[in-house]
Scaffold this active site. Structure first.
Site, PDB file in Angstrom:
ATOM      1  N   HIS A 456      53.851  -4.233 -25.858  1.00 15.70           N
ATOM      2  CA  HIS A 456      53.570  -4.171 -27.287  1.00 15.70           C
ATOM      3  C   HIS A 456      54.417  -5.181 -28.062  1.00 15.70           C
ATOM      4  O   HIS A 456      53.909  -5.976 -28.849  1.00 15.70           O
ATOM      5  CB  HIS A 456      53.840  -2.755 -27.784  1.00 15.70           C
ATOM      6  CG  HIS A 456      53.655  -2.627 -29.258  1.00 15.70           C
ATOM      7  ND1 HIS A 456      54.704  -2.685 -30.150  1.00 15.70           N
ATOM      8  CD2 HIS A 456      52.537  -2.480 -30.002  1.00 15.70           C
ATOM      9  CE1 HIS A 456      54.233  -2.575 -31.372  1.00 15.70           C
ATOM     10  NE2 HIS A 456      52.927  -2.440 -31.320  1.00 15.70           N
ATOM     11  N   GLU A 746      36.450  -5.556 -20.027  1.00 16.70           N
ATOM     12  CA  GLU A 746      37.847  -5.443 -19.610  1.00 16.70           C
ATOM     13  C   GLU A 746      38.039  -4.413 -18.505  1.00 16.70           C
ATOM     14  O   GLU A 746      39.157  -4.061 -18.143  1.00 16.70           O
ATOM     15  CB  GLU A 746      38.748  -5.152 -20.814  1.00 16.70           C
ATOM     16  CG  GLU A 746      38.303  -3.987 -21.680  1.00 16.70           C
ATOM     17  CD  GLU A 746      39.162  -3.795 -22.934  1.00 16.70           C
ATOM     18  OE1 GLU A 746      40.271  -4.316 -23.006  1.00 16.70           O
ATOM     19  OE2 GLU A 746      38.699  -3.082 -23.843  1.00 16.70           O
ATOM     20  N   SER A 765      33.355 -10.021 -25.076  1.00 13.25           N
ATOM     21  CA  SER A 765      34.656 -10.672 -25.199  1.00 13.25           C
ATOM     22  C   SER A 765      35.518 -10.145 -24.057  1.00 13.25           C
ATOM     23  O   SER A 765      35.701  -8.934 -23.920  1.00 13.25           O
ATOM     24  CB  SER A 765      35.290 -10.356 -26.550  1.00 13.25           C
ATOM     25  OG  SER A 765      36.548 -10.985 -26.617  1.00 13.25           O
ATOM     26  N   CYS A 832      39.681 -12.641 -25.296  1.00 13.25           N
ATOM     27  CA  CYS A 832      40.699 -12.329 -26.294  1.00 13.25           C
ATOM     28  C   CYS A 832      41.949 -11.736 -25.677  1.00 13.25           C
ATOM     29  O   CYS A 832      42.858 -11.304 -26.366  1.00 13.25           O
ATOM     30  CB  CYS A 832      40.134 -11.408 -27.372  1.00 13.25           C
ATOM     31  SG  CYS A 832      39.531  -9.849 -26.720  1.00 13.25           S
ATOM     32  N   TYR A 852      34.025 -19.325 -26.661  1.00 13.84           N
ATOM     33  CA  TYR A 852      35.269 -19.550 -27.396  1.00 13.84           C
ATOM     34  C   TYR A 852      36.427 -18.807 -26.724  1.00 13.84           C
ATOM     35  O   TYR A 852      36.208 -17.904 -25.910  1.00 13.84           O
ATOM     36  CB  TYR A 852      35.151 -19.096 -28.864  1.00 13.84           C
ATOM     37  CG  TYR A 852      34.997 -17.601 -29.039  1.00 13.84           C
ATOM     38  CD1 TYR A 852      36.121 -16.768 -29.096  1.00 13.84           C
ATOM     39  CD2 TYR A 852      33.735 -17.013 -29.142  1.00 13.84           C
ATOM     40  CE1 TYR A 852      35.990 -15.393 -29.234  1.00 13.84           C
ATOM     41  CE2 TYR A 852      33.596 -15.642 -29.294  1.00 13.84           C
ATOM     42  CZ  TYR A 852      34.737 -14.839 -29.324  1.00 13.84           C
ATOM     43  OH  TYR A 852      34.608 -13.485 -29.457  1.00 13.84           O
TER      44      TYR A 852
END
Ligand code: PEP
Ligand code: MG
Length: 878
Positions: A456, A746, A765, A832, A852
């Site tokens: 974190h 993910e 993403s 990301c 991207y």
């Protein structure tokens, strides 16, 4: 197989085989530069040595002797000769430059007889015996691992007996005595074995030692830091000695064709008259600036400048050269493209384009994308840093320099730091939790005892561009007592420390820092990068401040807005807690309703900064325990706020305890158990979009991203809630806001069924933080605890959370890309995870066909340049 090349047999393109130094020595030989001749034992021979259990094969040995005989003919001298012996240097030279990491031996070939001959031939016995004692010392240290300090102790002893200060003041007889004593030390440490008198034996020992040094600890660490694969191996260069210590018409030095710290054009460097290379490095004598050579030996200087310019023009890059002058004759010992600071790299690249030497694309490839970090964060004042006392070292989690006094909790940081009293504070924590966010914003830097590069603290600090050093296990901390001990010093609130987030070094005291300045050339490089890159570059940001910064640095939108970060503020977290701890749907909705205005105003503020650029909003994702109260005080306060009994609340909290929170109740699972969360977030987002349209006339098109989907029905479920909520608001408000709904990829399963998911998801993403965690089964918060052993044992070469594991995680990404496109050919594909700002990973994203990359604001320039480099390289490979 050819394992050994004479310099005249190689060239600059043979870098992988001959190493950088060997390839350049060959190239310079071809160019007709004055190079002491020699030969290179290849990196193949190094790998062969390791394959054969650290022995040289007969084939390698025979080829070395053949090359040696050739060298003897070229030099007209014989190895081990009794009247005019050939002496050589033996130096490492890997394909990637690793300055100072591996070993070197000079004056090899001397023995008890050759030293006499050498003394007679040079008519300089002092010089001959000095060379011999240096050789014994280096050979013992490098080849036989007899510590250098044993020899240095004796030199000091002899100097003090003679009452002299410098080595140069020792007489021939003193040096002869040193030789005898050095040989004795060798014998004592080598179980009675004599110092080897046979030059062939010396040579083989030295070659083996250089190969062995490829795997010494500092070389391993250097490779890891610079992402140099250990499979490359090093080459060894055996080169006829020339001597810079033969009197006042001799000397040695190091020089650059441009200034490596600021990039200014012009020969820049240092040299020493009457010295051998190591004297310059060892700092025994202070070297002179190279311009002084113009006075001392003008012809040599002119010749040097002429050849240095020739080399720069030939390599079309700034050169870093070593030279030696032996009795008025100049020799080049090495040249390489010089290492430089980021500001220098930028200036040199732009100047070379302006001088017509290289193209813009070549210029872009010259800059180490990672180094751009140096341009964006404050740095330590060089002189202040030299004086500073280092007290520890840990993970360089977020770059920059920070100095301030220690505080132990976020409240104190807020009270005393930026936005509060305005002091410079450094927040020191066992680990940070989401509630620390405001304290982190208020701090110059963050130091944690626990946590890795994607913990974190690290992620948040990088996002804010705040310096952070994490995972410093050596710290003994007592947060209640407000003290910690590191490097033998105990610190209390108010005591100063300084952090270098770029190296992970921790210093005692208040080390002076200076702000980074962006030079004009930086902008030029960035615009050239934008011309050639095809990958888009977005930022991970969840507040207007970071969004603004990201846009300043060139982001084209936000690729990840982690909405949970919007709930960590002091006035919001109680509501989230109430929501989590509520027993009924109504109670949950009540708490959530109170959050809508906050969330909506956050979205609106971001839309305002973005002015129509895309915003990807990720719905609530983290394990709920991250929001729960931890201390007794917090429990009491929350029980009061919620009007419940403390014990009940405590029980509720422990009910929510999970053994594996990162694989627990998080991601889309939250919206599946509590659909009202997705309702609340959709309301806030769509209402924000409508209000922005009504107020500013800007029609935004939010991208709604559902996290942690592994099964298409999960997405379906949440999507329905979002669509139903959004459509109702649109109908009521009469504004036709467009939005898209996509998902994070993910979870490994999501990659495998990406074609199914793509039927429902309008974009993907890749969340490579979780994807790496779940593919390897390494906890992203704890892996740093054991990864070092993985590096030490050559199991992994780099942190898979920092640089994408192309073989494993990368294959899953490619699979998902292919499957996604098979269903939805124009699907928008982003990344990301933290990898979105790592140059090697960006290169992979380009090759994998992503649309991207998205990364923390301060890494945007790195991503832009990396994307450009990836495009240029891919074009070259076609
Ligand atoms: C990821 O998992 O890569 C990601 C971007 O999400 P988070 O780091 O918030 O889990
Ligand atoms: Mg994730």
């Amino acid at each position: 197989m050819k394992f050994v090349y004479l310099f005249k047999e190689g060239n600059a393109s043979m870098r992988n085989l001959l190493g950088g130094k060997g390839a350049n020595l060959a190239e310079m030989t071809n160019l007709g530069l004055p190079i002491p001749q020699g030969f290179t034992v290849t990196t193949d021979a190094c790998n062969d040595y390791y394959k054969n259990n650290k022995t040289l094969s007969d084939e390698v040995i025979n080829q070395v002797f053949d090359a040696l005989h050739n060298l003897e003919e070229i030099q007209g001298k014989k190895f081990g000769d009794n009247s005019d012996p050939l002496l050589v240097s033996v130096r490492s030279g890997a394909p990637a430059s690793m300055p100072g990491m591996m070993d070197t031996i000079l004056n090899l070939g001397l023995n008890d007889i050759a030293v006499e001959a050498f003394a007679n031939k040079t008519n300089n016995p002092r010089f001959a015996y000095d060379s011999y004692r240096r050789f014994i010392q280096m050979y013992s240290d490098v080849v036989m691992e007899v510590p250098k300090s044993y020899f240095e102790k004796i030199i000091d002893e002899v100097k003090s007996i003679k009452g002299v200060k410098y080595d140069t003041e020792l007489t021939v007889d003193d040096l002869k005595e040193l030789v005898v004593r050095f040989k004795n030390i060798y014998k004592e440490n080598m179980n009675g074995e004599e110092f080897p008198q046979n030059p062939n034996e010396q040579l083989m020992g030295a070659i083996k030692a250089v190969f062995r040094s490829w795997d010494n600890p500092r070389a391993i660490v250097y490779r890891r830091m610079n992402e140099i694969p250990s499979s490359l191996g090093t080459a060894v260069n055996v080169q006829a000695m020339v001597f810079g210590n033969m009197g006042n018409t001799s000397g040695t030095g190091v020089a650059f064709t441009r200034n490596p710290s600021n990039g200014e054009k012009g020969v820049f460097g240092e040299y020493l008259i009457n010295a051998q290379g190591e004297d310059v490095v060892a700092g025994v004598r202070t070297p002179q600036p190279i311009t002084k050579l113009k006075e001392d030996l003008p012809e040599c200087y002119e010749e040097f400048v002429r050849l240095a310019t020739l080399l720069e023009n030939h390599y079309k890059d700034m050169q870093d050269m070593e030279f030696t002058i032996q009795e008025g004759k100049l020799y080049f010992l090495q040249t390489r493209n010089g290492k430089r600071t980021a500001p220098a790299a930028i200036k040199i690249a732009c100047d070379l384009v302006d001088e017509g030497m290289i193209t813009k694309e070549e210029a872009l490839l010259r800059i180490d994308a990672k180094s751009l970090d140096q341009l964006l964060h404050p740095t330590f004042d060089k002189e202040a840093l030299n004086e500073a006392k280092q007290i520890g070292k840990a993970l360089p989690a977020s770059p920059g320099a920070a100095a301030g006094y220690v505080v132990f909790n976020a409240e104190r940081a807020k009270e005393l730091g930026k936005g509060g009293k305005g002091d410079r504070v450094v927040l020191v924590r066992l680990e940070t939790t989401p509630e620390d966010i405001e304290g982190m914003v208020a701090s110059q830097g963050i130091l944690t005892v626990r946590g890795g590069m994607t913990s974190h603290a690290a992620v948040v600090a990088r996002g804010m561009g705040t310096c952070c050093v994490s995972g410093c296990g050596e710290i003994i901390i007592d947060e209640d007592k407000k003290e910690f001990t590191l490097g033998g010093i105990t610190y209390h609130e108010g005591d100063y420390i300084s952090l270098d987030g770029t190296t992970g070094t921790i210093y005692d005291g208040d080390v002076k820092t200076k702000d980074a300045t962006l030079e004009g050339d930086f902008g030029r490089i960035m615009s050239w990068a934008d011309e050639v890159r095809t990958l888009g570059v977005r930022a991970n940001a969840d507040n207007p401040r970071d969004t603004k910064k990201a846009l300043e640095l060139g982001a084209e939108g936000i690729g990840l807005c982690r909405t949970e970060h919007m709930f960590f503020d002091e006035d919001r977290i109680p509501k989230i807690r109430e929501m989590i701890l509520a027993d009924t749907k109504e109670a949950r909705e009540k708490a959530l309703d109170e959050l809508i205005p906050f969330q909506k105003s956050d979205f609106k503020a971001m839309f305002k900064v973005l002015k129509g650029l895309p915003l990807t909003v990720r719905y609530l994702d983290p394990p709920l325990h991250e929001f729960l109260p931890k201390t007794e005080d917090e429990m009491i306060k929350l029980a009061n706020d919620m009007n419940v009994n403390l014990e009940t609340l405590k029980n509720k909290c422990s009910e929510l305890h999970e053994f594996n929170p990162m694989m627990g109740h998080r991601g889309c699972r939250l919206a599946i158990t509590y659909p009202e969360i997705a309702v609340m977030q959709t309301k806030a987002l769509i209402e924000a979009a409508i209000e922005i349209y009504k107020e500013d006339g800007v029609m935004v098109e939010p991208e709604i991203m559902i996290p942690l989907v592994g099964e298409v029905k999960e997405l379906d479920f949440v999507k329905k809630i979002v669509v139903d909520t959004a459509e109702e608001i649109k109908k009521n408000e009469g504004v036709n806001i467009k939005y898209t709904i996509g998902t994070m990829i993910e979870i490994p399963r999501a990659c495998v069924v990406a074609d199914e998911i793509a039927k429902k998801a309008e974009f993907f993403s890749f969340g490579t933080n979780d994807l790496t965690q779940l593919t390897y089964g390494f906890s992203r918060d704890d892996a740093s605890k054991f990864l070092n052993s993985y590096y030490d044992n050559n199991i992994l070469e780099s942190d898979p959370f920092a640089r994408i594991d192309e073989v494993g995680v990368g294959s899953l990404v490619r699979m998902a890309v292919e499957k996604g496109k098979s269903v939805r050919p124009n699907i928008k594909l982003g990344i990301c995870g933290e990898h979105g700002g790592d140059p090697t990973s960006v290169d992979f994203c380009h090759r994998a066909g992503l649309t991207y990359v998205s990364c923390s604001p301060y890494r945007i320039p790195i991503a832009r340049l990396s994307a450009a480099q990836a495009a240029i390289k891919a074009k070259g490979n076609k």
